[in-house]
Design a protein around this motif. Structure first.
Motif, PDB file in Angstrom:
ATOM      1  N   LEU A  72       8.876  -6.279  15.483  1.00 12.51           N
ATOM      2  CA  LEU A  72       8.693  -5.121  16.083  1.00 12.51           C
ATOM      3  C   LEU A  72       6.986  -4.968  16.164  1.00 12.51           C
ATOM      4  CD1 LEU A  72      10.575  -3.091  12.682  1.00 12.51           C
ATOM      5  CD2 LEU A  72      11.140  -2.632  15.946  1.00 12.51           C
ATOM      6  N   PRO A  73       6.504  -4.201  17.086  1.00 12.49           N
ATOM      7  CA  PRO A  73       5.497  -3.668  17.245  1.00 12.49           C
ATOM      8  C   PRO A  73       4.285  -3.634  16.137  1.00 12.49           C
ATOM      9  CG  PRO A  73       6.556  -2.338  18.441  1.00 12.49           C
ATOM     10  CD  PRO A  73       8.011  -3.282  17.873  1.00 12.49           C
ATOM     11  N   PRO A  74       3.297  -3.862  15.849  1.00 10.91           N
ATOM     12  CA  PRO A  74       2.808  -3.535  14.880  1.00 10.91           C
ATOM     13  C   PRO A  74       2.171  -1.862  15.135  1.00 10.91           C
ATOM     14  CG  PRO A  74       1.828  -5.707  15.042  1.00 10.91           C
ATOM     15  CD  PRO A  74       2.852  -5.232  16.231  1.00 10.91           C
ATOM     16  N   SER A  75       1.467  -1.463  16.372  1.00  8.46           N
ATOM     17  CA  SER A  75       1.126  -0.384  16.668  1.00  8.46           C
ATOM     18  C   SER A  75       2.791   0.598  16.647  1.00  8.46           C
ATOM     19  CB  SER A  75       1.025  -0.588  18.164  1.00  8.46           C
ATOM     20  OG  SER A  75       2.109  -0.655  19.127  1.00  8.46           O
ATOM     21  N   ARG A  76       3.652   0.537  16.620  1.00 10.64           N
ATOM     22  CA  ARG A  76       4.929   1.454  16.724  1.00 10.64           C
ATOM     23  C   ARG A  76       5.185   1.288  15.061  1.00 10.64           C
ATOM     24  NH1 ARG A  76       8.360   0.490  21.171  1.00 10.64           N
ATOM     25  NH2 ARG A  76       9.351   2.161  20.644  1.00 10.64           N
ATOM     26  N   TYR A 189      10.165  -3.751   5.514  1.00  8.64           N
ATOM     27  CA  TYR A 189       9.746  -5.337   5.311  1.00  8.64           C
ATOM     28  C   TYR A 189       8.180  -4.939   6.469  1.00  8.64           C
ATOM     29  CZ  TYR A 189       9.009  -9.891   5.904  1.00  8.64           C
ATOM     30  OH  TYR A 189       8.570 -11.840   6.401  1.00  8.64           O
ATOM     31  N   TYR A 190       8.433  -4.412   7.641  1.00  7.13           N
ATOM     32  CA  TYR A 190       7.160  -4.594   8.498  1.00  7.13           C
ATOM     33  C   TYR A 190       6.121  -3.759   8.081  1.00  7.13           C
ATOM     34  CZ  TYR A 190       8.869  -8.055  11.237  1.00  7.13           C
ATOM     35  OH  TYR A 190       9.038  -8.945  11.891  1.00  7.13           O
ATOM     36  N   GLN A 191       6.425  -2.131   7.794  1.00  7.21           N
ATOM     37  CA  GLN A 191       5.790  -1.094   7.192  1.00  7.21           C
ATOM     38  C   GLN A 191       4.941  -1.306   5.874  1.00  7.21           C
ATOM     39  OE1 GLN A 191       7.544   2.124   5.860  1.00  7.21           O
ATOM     40  NE2 GLN A 191       4.873   1.647   4.915  1.00  7.21           N
ATOM     41  N   ALA A 192       5.661  -1.876   4.624  1.00 10.12           N
ATOM     42  CA  ALA A 192       5.200  -2.160   3.760  1.00 10.12           C
ATOM     43  C   ALA A 192       3.733  -3.138   3.061  1.00 10.12           C
ATOM     44  CB  ALA A 192       6.701  -2.435   2.424  1.00 10.12           C
ATOM     45  N   PRO A 193       3.724  -3.957   3.932  1.00 14.65           N
ATOM     46  CA  PRO A 193       2.385  -4.563   4.577  1.00 14.65           C
ATOM     47  C   PRO A 193       1.252  -4.292   4.774  1.00 14.65           C
ATOM     48  CG  PRO A 193       3.852  -6.353   5.388  1.00 14.65           C
ATOM     49  CD  PRO A 193       5.077  -4.932   4.587  1.00 14.65           C
ATOM     50  N   MET A 194       1.822  -3.354   6.125  1.00 16.61           N
ATOM     51  CA  MET A 194       0.539  -2.880   7.015  1.00 16.61           C
ATOM     52  C   MET A 194      -0.179  -1.280   5.903  1.00 16.61           C
ATOM     53  SD  MET A 194       2.644  -2.339  10.705  1.00 16.61           S
ATOM     54  CE  MET A 194       1.287  -1.083  10.886  1.00 16.61           C
ATOM     55  N   SER A 195       0.930  -1.291   5.296  1.00 12.28           N
ATOM     56  CA  SER A 195       0.327   0.013   4.292  1.00 12.28           C
ATOM     57  C   SER A 195      -0.430  -0.520   3.260  1.00 12.28           C
ATOM     58  CB  SER A 195       1.558   0.935   3.280  1.00 12.28           C
ATOM     59  OG  SER A 195       1.924   1.596   4.546  1.00 12.28           O
ATOM     60  N   SER A 196       0.057  -1.902   2.465  1.00 12.27           N
ATOM     61  CA  SER A 196      -0.832  -2.625   1.523  1.00 12.27           C
ATOM     62  C   SER A 196      -1.530  -2.918   1.866  1.00 12.27           C
ATOM     63  CB  SER A 196      -0.430  -3.428   1.430  1.00 12.27           C
ATOM     64  OG  SER A 196       1.213  -3.552   0.387  1.00 12.27           O
ATOM     65  N   ALA A 197      -2.131  -3.209   3.336  1.00 10.09           N
ATOM     66  CA  ALA A 197      -3.236  -3.680   3.973  1.00 10.09           C
ATOM     67  C   ALA A 197      -3.882  -2.521   3.583  1.00 10.09           C
ATOM     68  CB  ALA A 197      -3.680  -4.278   5.042  1.00 10.09           C
ATOM     69  N   MET A 198      -3.536  -1.521   4.641  1.00 11.61           N
ATOM     70  CA  MET A 198      -4.856  -0.322   4.721  1.00 11.61           C
ATOM     71  C   MET A 198      -5.358   0.470   3.383  1.00 11.61           C
ATOM     72  SD  MET A 198      -2.239   2.190   7.004  1.00 11.61           S
ATOM     73  CE  MET A 198      -2.192   2.169   8.929  1.00 11.61           C
ATOM     74  N   LEU A 199      -4.352   0.448   1.843  1.00  8.78           N
ATOM     75  CA  LEU A 199      -4.927   0.412   0.552  1.00  8.78           C
ATOM     76  C   LEU A 199      -5.951  -0.489  -0.032  1.00  8.78           C
ATOM     77  CD1 LEU A 199      -1.729   2.433  -1.594  1.00  8.78           C
ATOM     78  CD2 LEU A 199      -3.717   3.555  -0.595  1.00  8.78           C
ATOM     79  N   LEU A 200      -6.056  -1.884   0.287  1.00  7.15           N
ATOM     80  CA  LEU A 200      -6.169  -2.652   0.403  1.00  7.15           C
ATOM     81  C   LEU A 200      -8.270  -2.901   0.302  1.00  7.15           C
ATOM     82  CD1 LEU A 200      -6.704  -5.107  -1.610  1.00  7.15           C
ATOM     83  CD2 LEU A 200      -6.125  -6.906   0.730  1.00  7.15           C
ATOM     84  N   VAL A 201      -8.522  -1.933   1.757  1.00  8.67           N
ATOM     85  CA  VAL A 201      -9.221  -1.833   2.943  1.00  8.67           C
ATOM     86  C   VAL A 201      -9.949  -0.526   1.687  1.00  8.67           C
ATOM     87  CG1 VAL A 201     -10.759  -1.233   4.633  1.00  8.67           C
ATOM     88  CG2 VAL A 201      -8.891  -2.819   4.547  1.00  8.67           C
ATOM     89  N   ALA A 202      -8.996   0.751   1.336  1.00  2.84           N
ATOM     90  CA  ALA A 202      -9.741   1.996   1.186  1.00  2.84           C
ATOM     91  C   ALA A 202      -9.779   2.088  -1.018  1.00  2.84           C
ATOM     92  CB  ALA A 202      -8.411   2.739   1.033  1.00  2.84           C
ATOM     93  N   VAL A 203      -8.746   0.951  -1.487  1.00  2.00           N
ATOM     94  CA  VAL A 203      -9.231   0.991  -2.462  1.00  2.00           C
ATOM     95  C   VAL A 203     -10.740   1.106  -3.325  1.00  2.00           C
ATOM     96  CG1 VAL A 203      -9.070  -0.418  -4.618  1.00  2.00           C
ATOM     97  CG2 VAL A 203      -7.356   0.763  -3.158  1.00  2.00           C
ATOM     98  N   PRO A 204     -11.239   0.107  -2.904  1.00  2.00           N
ATOM     99  CA  PRO A 204     -13.026  -0.220  -3.204  1.00  2.00           C
ATOM    100  C   PRO A 204     -13.812   1.248  -3.305  1.00  2.00           C
ATOM    101  CG  PRO A 204     -12.700  -2.081  -2.215  1.00  2.00           C
ATOM    102  CD  PRO A 204     -10.739  -0.768  -1.809  1.00  2.00           C
TER     103      PRO A 204
END
Length: 266
Positions: A72-76, A189-204
């Protein structure tokens, strides 16, 4: 006869899925409240754990050939992943700052908001009977908020934001499954790691990372076990929500949640 049997089986699967989602949703509400009250684990960090465990669970399912990933394209998926972050963070903040009763009753407003979004943005129509059910739901939430002896303004702000983002998220989940022709596991499967990366940046920026109160702080074994258990149950909640919306509709998912409000109120 074969058609009737297939319909009965289909309805049975949906009923089982709704029941399973109801049970795990009730479990995670009480478990998260316990973690906040007794351990003080940070909200966004707990959400990050949920996302990572959800992705790991799906990775294991994929390795066991339970489903086949689809490219799946990440932009979608960008807006969906972002709304997933907001959906979980704001609902957890609502739970953290409200009583469980107020938290659950505020969630009931998700149904009217979903119907409004689908009516005005997707030109979908609903029967008069469904529209009439919105009146007691809305009045009940307003009366509870007005007479709540533990009224918390900040909690109500988080609850309102949670309702809005949750409604958008659930509408988009159904739309994306149809648009991309994927099932619940393939999309998550594709959306969960994208959300994880977003939160990983925001948490600090919002919570400590190391030391007292941080995600990598000196937590007790019992606290870590509860957080891990919360992540496993969150995986079940997320997967069942996607499955329900993919096989029914966002409104069905929220009408199920209304039943759960009465089962988990304190």
């Amino acid at each position: 006869m074969a058609s009737l049997v297939d319909r009965v089986r289909g309805h049975g699967r949906i009923a089982a899925g709704l029941l399973f989602n109801l049970l795990v949703s009730i479990c995670i509400v009480f478990l998260n409240k316990w973690i906040y009250v007794h351990h003080g684990f940070p909200n966004m960090s707990l959400t990050l754990v949920h996302f990572v465990v959800t992705w790991l669970g799906l990775y294991i399912c994929q390795k066991l050939d339970i489903f086949a990933p689809k490219s799946l394209p990440p932009s979608r998926l960008l807006l969906l992943a972002l709304s997933f972050c907001g959906f979980v963070v704001f609902t957890n903040l609502s739970l953290q700052n409200n009583t469980i009763g107020t938290y659950q009753l505020a969630k009931a407003m998700t149904t009217p908001v979903i119907i409004a979004i689908q009516t005005f943005c997707y030109q979908k129509t609903f029967s008069t009977r469904i529209q009439l059910t919105l009146i007691p739901i809305t009045l009940g939430v307003i009366l509870n908020s007005y007479y709540d002896v533990k009224f918390n303004f900040l909690g109500m702000v988080f609850a309102a934001l949670g309702v809005l983002v949750t409604s958008l998220y659930q509408v988009w989940v159904g739309a994306k499954q149809h648009e991309l022709q994927v099932n619940s596991m393939q999309l998550l499967y594709y959306q969960a790691p994208m959300s994880s990366a977003m939160l990983l940046v925001a948490v600090p920026f919002f919570e400590p990372v190391f030391g007292e109160g941080g995600i990598f702080g000196p937590w007790s074994v019992s606290a870590l076990l509860m957080v891990l258990l919360s992540g496993v149950i969150a995986f079940m909640v997320n997967l069942s929500i996607y499955w329900i919306i993919g096989n029914t509709s966002p409104v069905t998912q929220e009408m199920k949640s209304l039943a759960g409000c009465h089962g988990s109120r304190l």
